[in-house]
Motif scaffolding. Structure first.
Motif, PDB file in Angstrom:
ATOM      1  N   GLU A   1     -28.226 -20.251  -5.909  1.00  0.00           N
ATOM      2  CA  GLU A   1     -26.903 -19.805  -6.263  1.00  0.00           C
ATOM      3  C   GLU A   1     -26.793 -19.639  -7.822  1.00  0.00           C
ATOM      4  O   GLU A   1     -25.940 -18.782  -8.087  1.00  0.00           O
ATOM      5  CB  GLU A   1     -25.925 -21.168  -5.952  1.00  0.00           C
ATOM      6  N   LEU A   2     -27.491 -20.426  -8.560  1.00  0.00           N
ATOM      7  CA  LEU A   2     -27.224 -20.373  -9.972  1.00  0.00           C
ATOM      8  C   LEU A   2     -27.870 -18.827 -10.356  1.00  0.00           C
ATOM      9  O   LEU A   2     -27.354 -18.110 -11.291  1.00  0.00           O
ATOM     10  CB  LEU A   2     -27.925 -21.365 -10.905  1.00  0.00           C
ATOM     11  N   GLU A   3     -29.201 -18.394  -9.750  1.00  0.00           N
ATOM     12  CA  GLU A   3     -29.693 -17.312 -10.125  1.00  0.00           C
ATOM     13  C   GLU A   3     -29.075 -15.938  -9.732  1.00  0.00           C
ATOM     14  O   GLU A   3     -28.891 -15.125 -10.249  1.00  0.00           O
ATOM     15  CB  GLU A   3     -31.118 -17.393  -9.398  1.00  0.00           C
ATOM     16  N   SER A   4     -28.272 -16.378  -8.703  1.00  0.00           N
ATOM     17  CA  SER A   4     -27.479 -15.249  -8.064  1.00  0.00           C
ATOM     18  C   SER A   4     -26.022 -15.131  -8.880  1.00  0.00           C
ATOM     19  O   SER A   4     -25.257 -14.056  -8.502  1.00  0.00           O
ATOM     20  CB  SER A   4     -27.170 -15.290  -6.413  1.00  0.00           C
ATOM     21  N   GLY A   5     -25.638 -15.994  -9.680  1.00  0.00           N
ATOM     22  CA  GLY A   5     -24.453 -16.152 -10.179  1.00  0.00           C
ATOM     23  C   GLY A   5     -23.519 -16.795  -9.338  1.00  0.00           C
ATOM     24  O   GLY A   5     -22.089 -16.439  -9.824  1.00  0.00           O
ATOM     25  N   ASP A   6     -23.820 -17.268  -8.358  1.00  0.00           N
ATOM     26  CA  ASP A   6     -22.542 -17.747  -7.376  1.00  0.00           C
ATOM     27  C   ASP A   6     -22.381 -19.228  -7.482  1.00  0.00           C
ATOM     28  O   ASP A   6     -23.281 -20.062  -7.131  1.00  0.00           O
ATOM     29  CB  ASP A   6     -23.057 -17.202  -5.803  1.00  0.00           C
ATOM     30  N   GLU A   7     -21.534 -19.341  -7.995  1.00  0.00           N
ATOM     31  CA  GLU A   7     -20.866 -21.106  -8.302  1.00  0.00           C
ATOM     32  C   GLU A   7     -20.158 -21.218  -7.070  1.00  0.00           C
ATOM     33  O   GLU A   7     -18.854 -21.047  -6.687  1.00  0.00           O
ATOM     34  CB  GLU A   7     -20.203 -21.229  -9.627  1.00  0.00           C
ATOM     35  N   ALA A   8     -20.764 -21.962  -6.124  1.00  0.00           N
ATOM     36  CA  ALA A   8     -19.906 -22.376  -4.804  1.00  0.00           C
ATOM     37  C   ALA A   8     -18.860 -23.401  -5.065  1.00  0.00           C
ATOM     38  O   ALA A   8     -17.936 -23.221  -4.015  1.00  0.00           O
ATOM     39  CB  ALA A   8     -21.047 -23.029  -3.767  1.00  0.00           C
ATOM     40  N   GLY A   9     -18.746 -24.035  -6.083  1.00  0.00           N
ATOM     41  CA  GLY A   9     -17.741 -24.934  -6.291  1.00  0.00           C
ATOM     42  C   GLY A   9     -16.690 -24.268  -7.225  1.00  0.00           C
ATOM     43  O   GLY A   9     -15.574 -25.044  -7.298  1.00  0.00           O
ATOM     44  N   ASP A  10     -16.839 -23.468  -7.680  1.00  0.00           N
ATOM     45  CA  ASP A  10     -15.702 -22.627  -8.555  1.00  0.00           C
ATOM     46  C   ASP A  10     -14.534 -22.410  -7.834  1.00  0.00           C
ATOM     47  O   ASP A  10     -14.537 -21.685  -6.791  1.00  0.00           O
ATOM     48  CB  ASP A  10     -16.178 -21.366  -9.463  1.00  0.00           C
ATOM     49  N   VAL A  11     -13.382 -22.577  -8.462  1.00  0.00           N
ATOM     50  CA  VAL A  11     -12.098 -22.341  -7.736  1.00  0.00           C
ATOM     51  C   VAL A  11     -11.689 -20.599  -8.326  1.00  0.00           C
ATOM     52  O   VAL A  11     -12.070 -20.573  -9.278  1.00  0.00           O
ATOM     53  CB  VAL A  11     -10.978 -23.296  -8.221  1.00  0.00           C
ATOM     54  N   SER A  12     -11.338 -19.969  -7.175  1.00  0.00           N
ATOM     55  CA  SER A  12     -11.289 -18.571  -7.362  1.00  0.00           C
ATOM     56  C   SER A  12      -9.676 -18.385  -7.545  1.00  0.00           C
ATOM     57  O   SER A  12      -8.873 -19.010  -6.909  1.00  0.00           O
ATOM     58  CB  SER A  12     -11.652 -17.878  -6.173  1.00  0.00           C
ATOM     59  N   TYR A  13      -9.278 -17.563  -8.558  1.00  0.00           N
ATOM     60  CA  TYR A  13      -7.808 -17.098  -8.656  1.00  0.00           C
ATOM     61  C   TYR A  13      -7.553 -16.046  -7.965  1.00  0.00           C
ATOM     62  O   TYR A  13      -8.149 -15.113  -8.322  1.00  0.00           O
ATOM     63  CB  TYR A  13      -7.741 -17.180 -10.115  1.00  0.00           C
ATOM     64  N   LYS A  14      -6.570 -16.034  -6.893  1.00  0.00           N
ATOM     65  CA  LYS A  14      -6.535 -15.119  -6.005  1.00  0.00           C
ATOM     66  C   LYS A  14      -5.062 -14.518  -5.975  1.00  0.00           C
ATOM     67  O   LYS A  14      -4.664 -13.701  -5.358  1.00  0.00           O
ATOM     68  CB  LYS A  14      -6.769 -15.586  -4.535  1.00  0.00           C
ATOM     69  N   ALA A  15      -4.253 -14.501  -7.072  1.00  0.00           N
ATOM     70  CA  ALA A  15      -2.806 -14.251  -7.017  1.00  0.00           C
ATOM     71  C   ALA A  15      -2.860 -12.858  -7.392  1.00  0.00           C
ATOM     72  O   ALA A  15      -3.830 -12.202  -8.048  1.00  0.00           O
ATOM     73  CB  ALA A  15      -2.183 -14.994  -8.342  1.00  0.00           C
ATOM     74  N   LYS A  16      -2.043 -12.130  -6.881  1.00  0.00           N
ATOM     75  CA  LYS A  16      -1.870 -10.477  -7.102  1.00  0.00           C
ATOM     76  C   LYS A  16      -0.767 -10.233  -7.825  1.00  0.00           C
ATOM     77  O   LYS A  16       0.300 -10.743  -7.684  1.00  0.00           O
ATOM     78  CB  LYS A  16      -2.017  -9.786  -5.586  1.00  0.00           C
ATOM     79  N   MET A  17      -1.026  -8.870  -8.121  1.00  0.00           N
ATOM     80  CA  MET A  17       0.207  -8.579  -9.189  1.00  0.00           C
ATOM     81  C   MET A  17       1.252  -8.084  -8.263  1.00  0.00           C
ATOM     82  O   MET A  17       0.983  -7.249  -7.098  1.00  0.00           O
ATOM     83  CB  MET A  17      -0.158  -7.451 -10.036  1.00  0.00           C
ATOM     84  N   ASN A  18       2.571  -8.113  -8.499  1.00  0.00           N
ATOM     85  CA  ASN A  18       3.746  -7.235  -7.638  1.00  0.00           C
ATOM     86  C   ASN A  18       4.711  -6.883  -8.783  1.00  0.00           C
ATOM     87  O   ASN A  18       4.946  -7.886  -9.779  1.00  0.00           O
ATOM     88  CB  ASN A  18       4.197  -8.214  -6.515  1.00  0.00           C
ATOM     89  N   TRP A  19       5.659  -6.210  -8.543  1.00  0.00           N
ATOM     90  CA  TRP A  19       6.678  -5.861  -9.305  1.00  0.00           C
ATOM     91  C   TRP A  19       7.635  -6.940  -9.658  1.00  0.00           C
ATOM     92  O   TRP A  19       8.208  -7.137 -10.734  1.00  0.00           O
ATOM     93  CB  TRP A  19       7.325  -4.607  -8.823  1.00  0.00           C
ATOM     94  N   SER A  20       7.876  -7.923  -8.821  1.00  0.00           N
ATOM     95  CA  SER A  20       8.634  -8.842  -9.040  1.00  0.00           C
ATOM     96  C   SER A  20       8.016  -9.769 -10.225  1.00  0.00           C
ATOM     97  O   SER A  20       8.769 -10.405 -10.930  1.00  0.00           O
ATOM     98  CB  SER A  20       9.052  -9.785  -7.841  1.00  0.00           C
TER      99      SER A  20
END
Length: 551
Positions: free
Chosen positions: A298-317
């Motif tokens: 996983e380290l060689e591939s750059g994939d940190e399995a325990g990292d939290v992903s920030y998934k918030a999306k932009m909207n006009w509000s």
């Protein structure tokens, strides 16, 4: 018998004291000896064998090594972005140093030269760049930014190359307007990328390099136009500045990976550490070899399995909510008066020294080059000093920005109103250097503040608004100065233009009352987005070393 007993007790006490001293010495020596855990956590020294695979120390070493590699990768990306921005902004002031030559070719008198070349041409450049920054900033929060940056550069720099073949003023007008797309659109993209490459405690450092690129790019364009133009014609500088920008943007889209949005937010790091720290140690021990092999892959591939992903999306509000943030309002408000004096430099200064002060184009270009060098020093020093002030006490930074902006206006009243600059024009060059230093402290810091008070999913849009205000000031500033020139002459109009920096300084100082609250609200917004998103993330192994490296 009593004497023998007393002597035996004395010998026993001496032996006891010797024993206690030996135990003390052994205890002290043991404290300096490396423990097993410290041996496992440190990196191997030169010539020392790397721990065998299947051990926790080998995994932690791999993580540290890859963390260093990622850090240098990020520095390389910033270097490439900085170089590309340098040539993008070099297009901005290719007209000014050769304004008289262009006016002569198109048959313009003095008044037409100031209005059409100094005012309308700059206005068109930014009128097109302003809405382009809004559109590109909107998509910067939604699509892959590296690829979008390439197309923005191509669309804007193509017309800049085509300027070489224009035969009329209106062809020049149309192509300069199209070139504004690259200058207006690149700002929200570049700072949105850097916000996801670096954390808040180092963004002013990075912003200083990007700001140097923009300021030095304008100076580079002036130098190229002022030296190449008189010798080879005013058209060649348009090729010399646009072609490298296209080449560098192509390299960037081929080699740079899209950074994860929100990856450098404090709350994202904190939540990742919290999730990793709750991993059951017994489960890790039961599958040590298998887990180690998987983790290294996983380290060689750059994939940190325990990292939290920030998934918030932009909207006009969200964008409308951020437009009501007080710090954002003040940052946008200072842009209008703050960019008017820059319009004087970009459009008129070289020609003013050439026509009104009797200097050659080369000597006038040297003055603006010295100003650019001072601007580079002010940007670097301002970025580093500003970041330290921000890390120590955020509310002190706006005071620094307001004071330096106001002080930066003072040297202008010298070189605009004095005719004798002393032997070798030392007074002119010294005042340009000092003015460049002071007026350039604010840009990297105000942009870092804009990054820090806005959540990741809205930064592209907010920088689009910032760029739009910046473009309105830079385009409207020369147009306003052109109107003042018609009514009161060049010297008085330029004196009036530089008073706008005092207004800008007052607005900047007001940010001291809002910045602490708004940075805290940004942190809470990120935390709320993380808590509401359904992020099903599995924890990674041996998290302590990785999180220590990240910190």
């Amino acid at each position: 018998d009593a004497l023998k007993a007393t002597s035996a007790r004395a010998r026993a006490r001496r032996c006891a004291r010797r024993g206690s001293c030996i135990v003390s010495l052994l205890t002290r020596a043991r404290s300096f000896m490396p423990s097993e855990s410290s041996d496992a956590s440190r990196a191997p020294r030169e010539g020392e064998a790397i721990p065998a695979a299947g051990t926790s120390s080998s995994v932690s070493f791999q993580r540290r090594r890859l963390a260093r590699r990622e850090r240098w990768k990020r520095y390389g990306v910033v270097g490439l972005i900085t170089a590309t921005s340098l040539f993008l902004y070099a297009d901005q002031n290719l007209i000014g140093p050769n304004m008289s030559a262009i006016a002569e070719e198109f048959g313009m008198d003095e008044k037409e030269k100031d209005v059409k070349l100094g005012g309308l041409l700059q206005l068109a450049f930014f009128v097109v760049g302003s809405p382009a920054s809004l559109i590109i900033g909107y998509y910067a929060d939604r699509v892959r930014r590296v690829r979008l940056f390439f197309w923005t550069t191509l669309i804007g720099e193509g017309p800049c190359m085509a300027t070489y073949w224009v035969t009329s003023y209106w062809q020049l007008f149309a192509l300069r307007a199209m070139t504004g797309i690259a200058v207006g659109g690149c700002l929200p993209l570049l700072f949105s990328l850097c916000g996801d490459l670096f954390a808040s405690h180092e963004r002013s450092y990075v912003a200083s390099f990007l700001t140097i690129a923009t300021g030095a790019g304008v100076a580079l364009g002036q130098v190229v136009a002022g030296t190449v133009g008189p010798a080879y014609g005013w058209r060649l500088p348009f090729i010399l500045t646009s072609a490298p920008a296209v080449v560098l943007a192509t390299v960037m889209v081929l080699v740079v990976d899209e950074p994860k949005r929100g990856a450098q937010e404090e709350e994202v790091h904190r939540m990742t550490m919290r999730r990793n720290s709750t991993k059951n140690v017994a489960e890790r021990d039961d599958s040590d070899e298998q887990t180690t092999a998987q983790t290294e892959d996983e380290l060689e591939s750059g994939d940190e399995a325990g990292d939290v992903s920030y998934k918030a999306k932009m909207n006009w509000s969200k964008v409308k909510k951020q437009l009501l943030v007080k710090t954002n309002i003040l940052v946008l408000a200072q842009g209008l008066p703050g960019t008017v004096p820059w319009g004087v430099f970009n459009s008129y200064f070289v020609d003013f020294l050439h026509k009104q002060k009797g200097m050659t184009v080369q000597n006038a270009t040297a003055a603006i080059t010295v100003f650019g060098l001072g601007s580079a020093f002010g940007t670097i020093g301002g970025g580093f000093i500003g970041q330290r002030m921000y890390n120590k006490k955020k509310s002190e930074l706006p005071i620094l920005m307001g004071l330096t902006t106001a002080i930066g206006a003072l040297p202008a009243y010298y070189y605009l109103n004095v005719n004798d600059y002393g032997p070798g024009r030392v007074g002119l060059y010294l005042s340009c250097l000092v003015g460049g230093v002071f007026c350039s402290v604010t840009p990297p810091n105000v942009r870092a503040i804009l990054l820090n008070v806005n959540p990741p999913e809205t930064r592209g849009s907010m920088f689009a608004f910032y760029s739009q205000i910046d473009d309105v000031g830079k385009g409207g500033g020369p147009a306003l100065v052109a109107l003042l020139i018609v009514s009161m002459g060049r010297r008085v109009a330029f004196n009036v233009a530089f008073t706008f920096w005092f207004v800008c300084g007052v607005i900047l100082a007001c940010i001291t009352f809002t910045i602490d609250h708004d940075v805290e609200m940004e942190r809470r917004a990120v935390l709320e987005a993380l808590q509401t998103d359904e992020n099903e993330v599995a924890p990674i192994e041996n998290d302590g070393d990785l999180n220590a490296d990240r910190g």
